[in-house]
Design a protein around this motif. Structure first.
Motif, short mmCIF file in Angstrom:
data_model
loop_
_atom_site.label_atom_id
_atom_site.label_comp_id
_atom_site.label_asym_id
_atom_site.label_seq_id
_atom_site.Cartn_x
_atom_site.Cartn_y
_atom_site.Cartn_z
N PHE A 34 0.87 -1.18 0.00
CA PHE A 34 0.00 0.00 0.00
C PHE A 34 0.91 1.23 0.00
O PHE A 34 1.72 1.40 0.89
N GLY A 35 0.76 2.04 -1.00
CA GLY A 35 1.59 3.24 -1.03
C GLY A 35 2.33 3.35 -2.34
O GLY A 35 2.05 2.61 -3.25
N PRO A 36 3.24 4.29 -2.47
CA PRO A 36 3.63 5.27 -1.47
C PRO A 36 2.49 6.25 -1.15
O PRO A 36 1.83 6.72 -2.06
N HIS A 37 2.29 6.52 0.12
CA HIS A 37 1.28 7.48 0.53
C HIS A 37 1.87 8.37 1.62
O HIS A 37 2.99 8.17 2.07
N ALA A 38 1.07 9.37 2.03
CA ALA A 38 1.55 10.29 3.06
C ALA A 38 1.78 9.52 4.35
O ALA A 38 1.05 8.58 4.65
N ILE B 221 14.36 2.64 -4.28
CA ILE B 221 15.09 3.90 -4.42
C ILE B 221 14.31 4.93 -3.62
O ILE B 221 13.47 5.65 -4.15
N LEU C 111 11.17 9.23 -3.39
CA LEU C 111 9.85 9.35 -2.78
C LEU C 111 9.96 10.01 -1.40
O LEU C 111 9.70 9.37 -0.39
N PRO C 112 10.38 11.29 -1.36
CA PRO C 112 10.56 11.90 -0.05
C PRO C 112 9.24 12.11 0.67
O PRO C 112 8.20 12.24 0.03
N ARG C 113 9.29 12.11 1.97
CA ARG C 113 8.14 12.39 2.84
C ARG C 113 6.98 11.45 2.63
O ARG C 113 5.83 11.81 2.85
N SER C 114 7.25 10.24 2.15
CA SER C 114 6.13 9.31 1.96
C SER C 114 6.43 7.98 2.66
O SER C 114 7.50 7.78 3.22
N ALA D 148 3.41 -2.55 -7.90
CA ALA D 148 2.85 -1.27 -7.45
C ALA D 148 3.54 -0.08 -8.14
O ALA D 148 3.18 1.05 -7.89
N GLY D 149 4.54 -0.36 -8.96
CA GLY D 149 5.22 0.72 -9.68
C GLY D 149 6.19 1.50 -8.82
O GLY D 149 6.49 2.65 -9.10
N LEU E 22 12.72 0.47 -8.09
CA LEU E 22 13.63 -0.45 -7.40
C LEU E 22 15.00 -0.41 -8.06
O LEU E 22 15.11 -0.23 -9.26
N ARG E 23 16.04 -0.60 -7.24
CA ARG E 23 17.39 -0.60 -7.79
C ARG E 23 17.62 -1.80 -8.68
O ARG E 23 18.31 -1.74 -9.68
N ASN F 285 1.11 0.91 -13.67
CA ASN F 285 0.34 0.90 -12.44
C ASN F 285 1.14 1.63 -11.38
O ASN F 285 2.17 1.16 -10.93
N ARG G 151 0.71 10.24 -3.69
CA ARG G 151 1.91 9.92 -2.91
C ARG G 151 1.99 10.72 -1.64
O ARG G 151 2.49 10.26 -0.64
#
Lengths: 245, 328
Positions: A50-54, A108, A112-115, A145-146, A149-150, B87, B117
């Motif tokens: 689930f995510g990335p989300h706040a 990586i 995705l900062p702050r999530s 989930a998109g 990834l390294r 996705n 996000r």
């Protein structure tokens, strides 16, 4: 107990350097951003991302990268004996941490900062190698989930019993008292993200077992790649991307 | 055993992967033209025949080679190479029309959940005051914020700006934006939504209001007279002072409840979107209407729109459309 017969066959009929049958299913849950089932012989693990989300707890917010949260649990019906298994016991907590550590290196996070990314892993059937299967399932779910990834990280176990290095131990071999090595490898970067071993092993034997585990990781990563590619192609065609170009 | 004879219990077998198998069979996934390159995480993207390249989204450079970091389709624009994921979560862009749910109030702003996000904020200064008065927001307005939007309410808004750290600021400075009531919310993967000129659709003939949020939330509701007036006013170049009195009048008297016919149309429209989502097909007005009309023409009952029979008809229609598009 004899783990390798004189003919060179293991208890379940495999050769020492043979993996169990692998099966990957992607996007099995409709509510998750990405989900996957990874099966390896009788071991079966479900992962949901689930995510990335706040971030949910403001105090855990990281300015420079994403926060990876992982929860590992075993279903009550996953082993031969039905037992109520929580997610709070020592083993689960340790495994959650191991998986989280591995995933934090694979994702990586600086993109995705702050999530926050939540990864839930549940073992549906346990037959040895759940740690590695959990990592594989989680990586598949993250890719689905998109999440950037390294590398397509894969995990694999190897052991040493009856004077032979064995790949991908099942439950009986795992409880055979020999050393059990769990490795997660990023195949393209050729860097190890996780090495864990219980029991002791002479250095020269360790080298052989380690090489075997790495070889297993590369093979598993290849199988996972094929499953992801097929899934991507299917989505693209349904969406009309190939027809439109 | 059925307790009451009046209600027949319907049992459907769950066939895992049936939709995927259907798509593969009808759309010929494996025979699809291979002029697109699919990549998986960690795959090398060939840069042969190119002198120098620009690294785009979804890629990284390892030992001088371009490597994908996500699964998707490789896109090349001049020197730029990027990988488009199929996705992922919604990425806000300025000017997007979005539908979101108010999560909570934080000081002078509402925190809105956009399924994105990062969280989005709607500042108190970014909403219209009733009657269209222009003035600075004072402490009293701040105390009365809940009279605009409460926690848990759905709103439509526009992305005002995206900050450098990725957080989003919204605004509702138009009569067409605002609270959404008496309708259905549908969740669609944001990648299935095409960005278009129009995201608000008032289908007067059917009596339906459709908001296709860029963030994957779609709102379908019966068309209410006051919303129609707002849409017209917005189209005519902003609501004037005359519109303000009407607004208050409409708020005082609740609109008449929609007819059964109207509600059925709304449900059918919503089901058409659900079908498209389930089949991973793009969601835009033309595709929604095509699915809707197929259901009407086929006289498919509302509840039967998710049945395999209708799904197959939709995929078949799509395959036909594509083959005719190819011939032209």
């Amino acid at each position: 107990m004899e783990f390798v017969s004189p003919e060179g066959l293991r208890l379940d009929g495999r050769r020492p350097r043979e993996l169990r049958r692998i099966n990957c299913q992607l996007d099995v849950l409709s509510n998750a951003d990405g989900s996957a089932i990874f099966e390896m012989g009788n071991t079966k693990v479900l992962a949901a991302v689930f995510g990335p989300h706040a971030v949910t707890r403001r105090s855990e917010l990281r300015e420079e990268g994403a926060l990876v949260v992982c929860e590992y649990s075993m279903a009550a019906f996953s082993t031969g004996e039905r037992r109520r298994r929580g997610k709070g016991d020592r083993r689960s907590t340790e495994l959650s941490m191991v998986i989280r550590n591995t995933l934090e290196q694979a994702v990586i996070t600086e993109l995705l900062p702050r999530s926050q990314i939540d990864v839930y892993v549940q073992v549906l059937q346990a037959d040895g190698g759940t740690r590695c299967a959990a990592i594989n399932a989680a990586v598949l779910a993250l890719a689905a989930a998109g999440v950037p990834l390294r590398d397509l990280v894969a995990g694999c176990a190897a052991g040493y019993l009856d004077g032979t290095a064995l790949l991908d131990l099942n439950y009986t071999e795992d409880s055979g008292g020999g050393p059990d090595l769990c490795v997660a490898l990023a195949p393209r970067l050729d860097s190890l993200y996780l090495v864990q071993m219980d029991n002791r092993l002479p250095v020269d034997t360790f080298q052989a077992v380690m090489e075997l585990a790495r070889e297993g990781c590369r093979t598993i990563s290849g199988v996972m790649r094929a499953a992801l590619l097929e899934h991507t192609q299917r989505l693209a065609v349904a969406r009309g991307i190939t027809a439109a170009v | 055993m059925a307790a009451a004879g009046a209600v027949a219990v319907k049992v459907r077998a769950l066939v895992p992967g049936a939709d995927v198998a259907l798509i593969e069979r009808v759309l010929n996934v494996h025979d699809a033209p291979s002029n697109t390159t699919f990549v998986c995480v960690g795959d090398e993207i060939s840069t042969e025949g190119q002198e120098g390249f620009l690294r785009g989204h979804g890629t990284q450079v390892v030992d001088g080679k371009l490597v994908a970091t996500v699964c998707g389709v490789v896109e090349r624009v001049n020197k730029l190479i990027y990988v488009k994921t199929l996705n992922s979560r919604y990425n806000a862009e300025q000017g997007d029309v979005v539908v979101g749910r108010v999560a909570d109030l934080a000081g002078k702003a509402w925190r809105v959940d956009l399924k994105s996000r990062q969280e989005a904020k709607l500042l108190l200064s970014a909403v219209h005051l009733p009657g269209g008065i222009q003035r600075r927001r004072n402490a009293e307005d701040e105390l009365n914020m809940r009279s605009f939007f409460r926690e848990g309410e759905l709103i439509s808004a526009e992305v005002q700006s995206v900050h450098a750290d990725g957080s989003v600021a919204l605004h509702t400075r138009s009569a067409k934006y605002g609270k959404l009531v008496c309708g259905q919310l549908l969740e669609v993967p944001p990648n299935l939504i095409k960005r278009q000129k129009q995201h608000f659709h008032t289908l007067e003939a059917l009596g339906v209001e459709l908001i296709i949020g860029c963030n994957g939330l779609v709102w379908v509701a019966p068309l209410r007279p006051d919303r129609l007036a707002a849409a017209n006013a917005a189209a005519g170049g902003g609501a004037g002072s005359a519109g303000a009195d009407e607004d208050e009048a409409a708020a005082a008297a609740p609109p008449p409840p929609p007819s059964r016919m109207q509600l059925e149309v709304v449900c059918r429209m919503a089901n058409a979107i659900r079908v498209l989502t389930r089949l991973y097909m793009p969601v835009y007005p033309a595709s929604i209407m095509a699915t809707y009309e197929a259901a009407v023409e086929g006289e498919v009952a509302l509840a039967d729109m998710m049945e395999p029979g209708f799904l197959e008809a939709v995929v078949g229609q799509e395959a036909q459309r594509r083959s005719s598009a190819m011939q032209e």
